[in-house]
Design a protein around this motif. Sequence first.
Motif, PDB file in Angstrom:
ATOM      1  N   TYR A  40       0.802  -1.224   0.042  1.00 41.17           N
ATOM      2  CA  TYR A  40       0.001   0.071   0.020  1.00 41.17           C
ATOM      3  C   TYR A  40       0.887   1.457  -0.120  1.00 41.17           C
ATOM      4  CZ  TYR A  40      -3.488   3.573   1.265  1.00 41.17           C
ATOM      5  OH  TYR A  40      -4.024   4.856   1.334  1.00 41.17           O
ATOM      6  N   ALA A  41       1.741   1.191   0.842  1.00 39.34           N
ATOM      7  CA  ALA A  41       2.702   2.303   0.907  1.00 39.34           C
ATOM      8  C   ALA A  41       3.428   2.704  -0.552  1.00 39.34           C
ATOM      9  CB  ALA A  41       4.071   2.122   1.857  1.00 39.34           C
ATOM     10  N   SER A  42       3.425   1.659  -1.442  1.00 44.99           N
ATOM     11  CA  SER A  42       4.405   1.707  -2.831  1.00 44.99           C
ATOM     12  C   SER A  42       3.234   2.783  -3.606  1.00 44.99           C
ATOM     13  CB  SER A  42       4.528   0.403  -3.367  1.00 44.99           C
ATOM     14  OG  SER A  42       3.419  -0.316  -3.712  1.00 44.99           O
ATOM     15  N   PHE A  43       1.699   2.548  -3.046  1.00 45.22           N
ATOM     16  CA  PHE A  43       0.856   3.295  -3.974  1.00 45.22           C
ATOM     17  C   PHE A  43       0.874   4.894  -3.763  1.00 45.22           C
ATOM     18  CE2 PHE A  43      -1.692  -0.840  -3.685  1.00 45.22           C
ATOM     19  CZ  PHE A  43      -1.094  -1.420  -4.556  1.00 45.22           C
ATOM     20  N   LEU A  44       1.500   5.193  -2.695  1.00 48.96           N
ATOM     21  CA  LEU A  44       1.223   6.485  -2.500  1.00 48.96           C
ATOM     22  C   LEU A  44       1.883   7.435  -3.435  1.00 48.96           C
ATOM     23  CD1 LEU A  44       2.305   6.673   1.504  1.00 48.96           C
ATOM     24  CD2 LEU A  44      -0.144   6.374   0.203  1.00 48.96           C
ATOM     25  N   GLY A  45       1.181   8.514  -4.146  1.00 51.02           N
ATOM     26  CA  GLY A  45       1.300   9.411  -5.118  1.00 51.02           C
ATOM     27  C   GLY A  45       0.842   8.942  -6.425  1.00 51.02           C
ATOM     28  N   SER A  46       0.370   7.828  -6.538  1.00 50.25           N
ATOM     29  CA  SER A  46      -0.350   7.205  -7.484  1.00 50.25           C
ATOM     30  C   SER A  46      -1.765   7.479  -7.719  1.00 50.25           C
ATOM     31  CB  SER A  46      -0.199   5.492  -7.705  1.00 50.25           C
ATOM     32  OG  SER A  46       1.249   5.286  -7.799  1.00 50.25           O
ATOM     33  N   SER A  47      -2.330   7.565  -8.828  1.00 53.01           N
ATOM     34  CA  SER A  47      -3.725   7.781  -9.086  1.00 53.01           C
ATOM     35  C   SER A  47      -4.685   6.572  -8.682  1.00 53.01           C
ATOM     36  CB  SER A  47      -4.192   8.109 -10.300  1.00 53.01           C
ATOM     37  OG  SER A  47      -3.965   7.117 -11.365  1.00 53.01           O
ATOM     38  N   THR A  48      -5.779   6.779  -8.230  1.00 45.21           N
ATOM     39  CA  THR A  48      -6.549   5.437  -7.765  1.00 45.21           C
ATOM     40  C   THR A  48      -6.890   4.760  -9.025  1.00 45.21           C
ATOM     41  OG1 THR A  48      -7.565   6.941  -6.071  1.00 45.21           O
ATOM     42  CG2 THR A  48      -8.802   4.838  -6.697  1.00 45.21           C
ATOM     43  N   ARG A  49      -7.111   5.156 -10.244  1.00 42.46           N
ATOM     44  CA  ARG A  49      -7.162   4.378 -11.316  1.00 42.46           C
ATOM     45  C   ARG A  49      -5.975   3.442 -11.624  1.00 42.46           C
ATOM     46  NH1 ARG A  49     -10.582   4.187 -15.689  1.00 42.46           N
ATOM     47  NH2 ARG A  49     -11.462   6.115 -15.074  1.00 42.46           N
ATOM     48  N   ASN A  50      -4.603   3.961 -11.437  1.00 42.03           N
ATOM     49  CA  ASN A  50      -3.741   3.139 -11.523  1.00 42.03           C
ATOM     50  C   ASN A  50      -3.409   2.157 -10.551  1.00 42.03           C
ATOM     51  OD1 ASN A  50      -1.100   5.370 -13.100  1.00 42.03           O
ATOM     52  ND2 ASN A  50      -2.913   4.418 -14.057  1.00 42.03           N
ATOM     53  N   SER A 110      -2.242  17.077  -8.355  1.00 43.82           N
ATOM     54  CA  SER A 110      -2.553  16.137  -7.245  1.00 43.82           C
ATOM     55  C   SER A 110      -2.953  14.672  -8.389  1.00 43.82           C
ATOM     56  CB  SER A 110      -3.683  16.437  -6.675  1.00 43.82           C
ATOM     57  OG  SER A 110      -4.047  15.164  -5.593  1.00 43.82           O
ATOM     58  N   SER A 111      -2.594  13.648  -7.724  1.00 42.91           N
ATOM     59  CA  SER A 111      -2.883  12.397  -8.363  1.00 42.91           C
ATOM     60  C   SER A 111      -4.249  12.056  -8.189  1.00 42.91           C
ATOM     61  CB  SER A 111      -2.154  11.297  -7.789  1.00 42.91           C
ATOM     62  OG  SER A 111      -0.752  11.212  -8.166  1.00 42.91           O
ATOM     63  N   ALA A 112      -4.983  12.842  -7.264  1.00 44.59           N
ATOM     64  CA  ALA A 112      -6.301  12.567  -6.642  1.00 44.59           C
ATOM     65  C   ALA A 112      -7.163  12.984  -8.037  1.00 44.59           C
ATOM     66  CB  ALA A 112      -6.724  13.635  -5.691  1.00 44.59           C
ATOM     67  N   SER A 113      -8.575  12.407  -7.960  1.00 40.78           N
ATOM     68  CA  SER A 113      -9.470  12.472  -8.976  1.00 40.78           C
ATOM     69  C   SER A 113      -9.974  14.052  -8.964  1.00 40.78           C
ATOM     70  CB  SER A 113     -10.749  11.513  -8.710  1.00 40.78           C
ATOM     71  OG  SER A 113     -11.496  12.184  -7.722  1.00 40.78           O
ATOM     72  N   LYS A 114     -10.581  14.353 -10.153  1.00 38.99           N
ATOM     73  CA  LYS A 114     -11.159  15.818 -10.005  1.00 38.99           C
ATOM     74  C   LYS A 114     -12.261  16.227  -8.953  1.00 38.99           C
ATOM     75  CE  LYS A 114     -10.348  16.202 -15.170  1.00 38.99           C
ATOM     76  NZ  LYS A 114     -11.047  16.356 -16.191  1.00 38.99           N
ATOM     77  N   ALA A 115     -12.974  14.871  -8.650  1.00 38.06           N
ATOM     78  CA  ALA A 115     -13.954  14.990  -7.674  1.00 38.06           C
ATOM     79  C   ALA A 115     -13.565  15.458  -6.544  1.00 38.06           C
ATOM     80  CB  ALA A 115     -14.983  13.961  -7.725  1.00 38.06           C
ATOM     81  N   VAL A 134      -4.710  20.663 -11.735  1.00 39.67           N
ATOM     82  CA  VAL A 134      -4.399  19.552 -12.519  1.00 39.67           C
ATOM     83  C   VAL A 134      -4.626  17.950 -11.733  1.00 39.67           C
ATOM     84  CG1 VAL A 134      -2.707  18.158 -14.054  1.00 39.67           C
ATOM     85  CG2 VAL A 134      -2.417  20.862 -13.680  1.00 39.67           C
ATOM     86  N   SER A 135      -5.270  17.274 -12.448  1.00 39.39           N
ATOM     87  CA  SER A 135      -5.669  16.018 -11.709  1.00 39.39           C
ATOM     88  C   SER A 135      -4.947  14.782 -12.560  1.00 39.39           C
ATOM     89  CB  SER A 135      -7.180  15.938 -11.772  1.00 39.39           C
ATOM     90  OG  SER A 135      -7.437  14.316 -11.612  1.00 39.39           O
ATOM     91  N   GLY A 136      -4.711  13.674 -11.397  1.00 38.52           N
ATOM     92  CA  GLY A 136      -3.815  12.850 -12.039  1.00 38.52           C
ATOM     93  C   GLY A 136      -4.687  11.791 -12.964  1.00 38.52           C
ATOM     94  N   GLU A 137      -6.061  11.938 -12.848  1.00 43.34           N
ATOM     95  CA  GLU A 137      -6.859  11.076 -13.598  1.00 43.34           C
ATOM     96  C   GLU A 137      -6.731  11.422 -15.307  1.00 43.34           C
ATOM     97  OE1 GLU A 137     -10.903  11.524 -12.109  1.00 43.34           O
ATOM     98  OE2 GLU A 137     -11.381  13.338 -13.253  1.00 43.34           O
ATOM     99  N   ASP A 138      -6.076  12.490 -15.795  1.00 40.60           N
ATOM    100  CA  ASP A 138      -6.029  13.036 -16.888  1.00 40.60           C
ATOM    101  C   ASP A 138      -4.772  12.267 -17.580  1.00 40.60           C
ATOM    102  OD1 ASP A 138      -8.531  14.395 -16.890  1.00 40.60           O
ATOM    103  OD2 ASP A 138      -7.678  16.268 -16.405  1.00 40.60           O
ATOM    104  N   PHE A 139      -4.141  11.535 -16.998  1.00 43.02           N
ATOM    105  CA  PHE A 139      -3.007  11.024 -17.567  1.00 43.02           C
ATOM    106  C   PHE A 139      -2.864   9.337 -17.303  1.00 43.02           C
ATOM    107  CE2 PHE A 139      -2.076  15.205 -15.707  1.00 43.02           C
ATOM    108  CZ  PHE A 139      -1.408  15.659 -16.963  1.00 43.02           C
TER     109      PHE A 139
END
Length: 220
Positions: A40-50, A110-115, A134-139
């Motif tokens: 889980y710690a390795s996910f920090l900074g990643s988007s929820t989609r990824n 932020s890697s967070a969603s726009k919502a 800028v949202s990470g969900e756009d990448f």
Amino acid sequence: MIQTVIFDMDGVIIDTEPIHRHAFFTQFAELGIAVSDAEYASFLGSSTRNVFQQLKLQFGLTQDVDALLLRKRVLFNQAFDTDPTLDLLDNVRGLLDDLRAHQVPLVLASSASKATIGRVCARFGLGPYFTHVVSGEDFAQSKPNPAIFQHAAALAGTPVSECVVIEDSANGVAAAKAAGIYCIGYASPHSAGQNLVQADMIIQHFSELSAEKIRAIRVG
């Protein structure tokens, strides 16, 4: 001279990480999958989609990624809306006010969603501080891929050599450096275990920063 400051959100402006963690692990239990603390710690900074794209492959999940995303968002929103203690991190608003007073353009990346970004900005009145969000969900790829920070700098119309990124995660720091941007690592007590060694500067508290100090940073 530094012209633009790019802020991460989760763990930098506000500590929503415990809420994200609660939502994720509640969902992991619903899905019947075992995700270790280290993974889980390795996910920090990643988007929820990824994150769910990776978990779908790893565990053979049959649910659609979009359905997984929606369920995570419901769990996060429930916790976010009912937590009266949630606030900006110590001295962050003071730093934002100081930067704005010195007419330093600010970008939220932020890697967070726009919502989720919208929810945080609305609750804490952050919209006026940032020229762009800028949202990470756009990448297609999350941090440590540098695309989100490269895009943030381009939106600001500032060369990467005149930008600073403030990050609290190893993935975020790696993304900033891959983009060629000076990075200030925030050693957040809420993001323990994150390796910030690649950061150009590491702070323990936002009282260590000011518009004057940031403007004075020399890159290269």
